[in-house]
Design an enzyme around this catalytic site. Structure first.
Site, mmCIF file in Angstrom:
data_model
loop_
_atom_site.group_PDB
_atom_site.id
_atom_site.type_symbol
_atom_site.label_atom_id
_atom_site.label_comp_id
_atom_site.label_asym_id
_atom_site.label_seq_id
_atom_site.Cartn_x
_atom_site.Cartn_y
_atom_site.Cartn_z
ATOM 1 N N ASP A 23 0.824 -1.219 0.000
ATOM 2 C CA ASP A 23 0.000 0.000 0.000
ATOM 3 C C ASP A 23 0.855 1.266 0.000
ATOM 4 O O ASP A 23 0.644 2.168 -0.802
ATOM 5 C CB ASP A 23 -0.921 0.037 1.229
ATOM 6 C CG ASP A 23 -2.049 -0.984 1.144
ATOM 7 O OD1 ASP A 23 -2.566 -1.200 0.039
ATOM 8 O OD2 ASP A 23 -2.399 -1.563 2.188
ATOM 9 N N ARG A 30 -0.263 3.563 16.525
ATOM 10 C CA ARG A 30 -0.542 4.536 15.464
ATOM 11 C C ARG A 30 -0.304 6.001 15.860
ATOM 12 O O ARG A 30 0.372 6.730 15.139
ATOM 13 C CB ARG A 30 -1.968 4.360 14.914
ATOM 14 C CG ARG A 30 -2.178 3.104 14.087
ATOM 15 C CD ARG A 30 -1.117 2.888 13.070
ATOM 16 N NE ARG A 30 -1.446 1.811 12.136
ATOM 17 C CZ ARG A 30 -0.560 1.042 11.548
ATOM 18 N NH1 ARG A 30 0.723 1.199 11.792
ATOM 19 N NH2 ARG A 30 -0.931 0.109 10.697
ATOM 20 N N ASP A 67 -7.051 2.617 10.969
ATOM 21 C CA ASP A 67 -5.771 3.308 11.001
ATOM 22 C C ASP A 67 -5.834 4.717 10.414
ATOM 23 O O ASP A 67 -5.173 5.629 10.893
ATOM 24 C CB ASP A 67 -4.701 2.466 10.292
ATOM 25 C CG ASP A 67 -4.350 1.212 11.095
ATOM 26 O OD1 ASP A 67 -4.499 1.257 12.330
ATOM 27 O OD2 ASP A 67 -3.950 0.211 10.493
ATOM 28 N N SER A 100 -2.435 -8.968 4.661
ATOM 29 C CA SER A 100 -1.961 -7.672 5.134
ATOM 30 C C SER A 100 -1.499 -7.875 6.572
ATOM 31 O O SER A 100 -2.280 -8.230 7.449
ATOM 32 C CB SER A 100 -3.104 -6.653 5.073
ATOM 33 O OG SER A 100 -2.743 -5.506 5.805
#
Ligand code: ARG
Length: 390
Positions: A12, A91, A120, A169
């Protein structure tokens, strides 16, 4: 125009580099990878790819900051619907480090590679926006699918990090490893062993149980088997030991912030062991009232973290309460690891609200007859109610 991209080195974020140039007109793209204990090889790969495809690359070491956040999590027994919050807690920390670079570079925007379906994007952008940065999210903005990304990467001479056969992922840091995507998206599909890297299957775990000892000081783990260790080493070590015993696998349906239900798979041996041990020690030292109220606090705490709302003043207030309770969470717990399980089997603290003398079957420290009056009143209203309708 300059964009700073929060960069993992995966598919990504890698396709975001040419996209930022071609589709968004940024002539300078700078990648930032934040080290929060993901495998060395991931950091190196991100460095290589960032240096190769972007104009400049930064690696920021945030391992010890992350450990401090994890200490907070352990004190809060942090868990959202059974998920140990590894990605969620990381994050805002990553975002903060990316902001530092963006400021230093005088960037016009910060970009990320999150999709528009997950959590996210919310966690990152809350921080980017807090510092007044314009946000660019190509994967979300252009509605990209992994198939398309793989094709686009090929066309741009980017070596493709994900294949169509193994399209998982992965998000990995010191605390947990998350595996999403591909066939796992069907909740009725049983995950193949190939998705796991930190844990053996419980069937393959040793026949012999292992007992480990963890020391806590004010709610924080400080030693393993009587050897003092810093948080990073201790968590790493517990991931190894626990993983060997198949401890810390989760396969669950999770409620994302947007309302989507998602099938999630996680590995997190150290998290399981430490939270199990910490909860057990709390039961020895905290009062019944504290324990009951702390559960409510923990629930709110976990939800804020999951939603990426740790800049809300409530987060500080909850942490203040938690810290007050943790002053007495000092002592040790022994945990038995066996075939996927981690059980507390012994515990000790100088602050125990426990008296062997009082509770023992073998002493006369309490005059048992005194309880007779207590028992006479206990359940009074229930008895009256039942008599009415007998
Ligand atoms: N479901 C977890 C969360 O929302 C993990 C997400 C993992 N992210 C990823 N890009 N694989 O925190």
């Amino acid at each position: 125009m300059k964009a700073v991209l929060s960069y993992s080195g995966g598919l990504d974020t890698t396709v975001c580099i040419p996209l930022l140039r071609e589709r968004y007109g940024y002539d300078e793209v700078i990648t930032v990878t934040v080290d929060i204990g993901q495998p060395e090889s991931d950091i190196r790969q991100a460095e290589e790819r960032g240096t190769k495809y972007a104009d400049r690359h930064y690696t920021v070491d945030a391992k010890s900051d992350f450990v401090n956040e994890l200490f907070r999590l352990i004190k809060a027994n942090g868990e959202y619907e059974g998920y140990v919050l590894g990605t969620a807690l990381a994050r805002p920390l990553i975002a903060g480090k990316v902001v530092e670079i963006a400021r230093k570079e005088n960037a016009d925007a910060i970009a990320h590679g999150c999709t528009g379906k997950g959590n996210d994007q919310l966690r990152f952008e809350n921080v980017f926006r807090q510092y007044g940065f314009k946000v660019v999210a190509p994967v979300r903005d252009l509605n990209l699918t992994r198939e398309w990304e793989i094709e686009y990467a090929r066309e741009h001479g980017i070596d493709v990090p994900a294949t169509k056969e193994k399209p998982y992922s992965i998000d990995e840091n010191l605390w947990s490893r998350s595996i999403e995507g591909g066939k796992l998206e069907d909740p009725s599909f049983i995950p193949p062993e190939e998705i796991y890297e930190w844990t053996v299957s419980p069937e393959k775990a040793p026949e012999k149980a292992e007992i480990i000892k963890i020391d806590f000081e004010e709610g924080i783990p400080v030693a393993l088997n009587d050897v003092k260790m810093n948080g990073f080493e201790l968590i790493k070590k517990l991931n190894e030991i626990g993983g060997k015993h198949g401890v810390g696998r989760t396969d669950m349906i999770e409620d994302r912030v947007l309302g989507l239900k998602a099938r999630e798979n996680y590995e997190h041996p150290a998290a399981t062991i430490l939270i199990t041990a910490h909860r057990d020690l709390e039961k020895l030292v905290l009062s019944r009232k504290e324990l009951k109220f702390k559960k409510l606090v923990e629930e709110e705490w976990a939800e804020l973290v999951y939603h990426g709302l740790t800049n809300d003043p409530l987060y500080d207030a909850l942490n203040a309460f938690i810290d007050t309770t943790q002053k007495r969470v000092t002592g040790w717990v022994k945990i038995r690891l066996y075939k996927g399980y981690a059980f507390p089997v012994a515990r000790y603290s100088n602050f125990a609200l426990y008296s062997e003398e009082l509770v023992s079957f073998d002493t006369e420290a309490i005059d048992q007859k005194l309880a007779e009056g207590f028992a006479a009143f206990h359940g009074l209203q229930g008895r009256m109610f039942k008599r009415l309708f007998q």
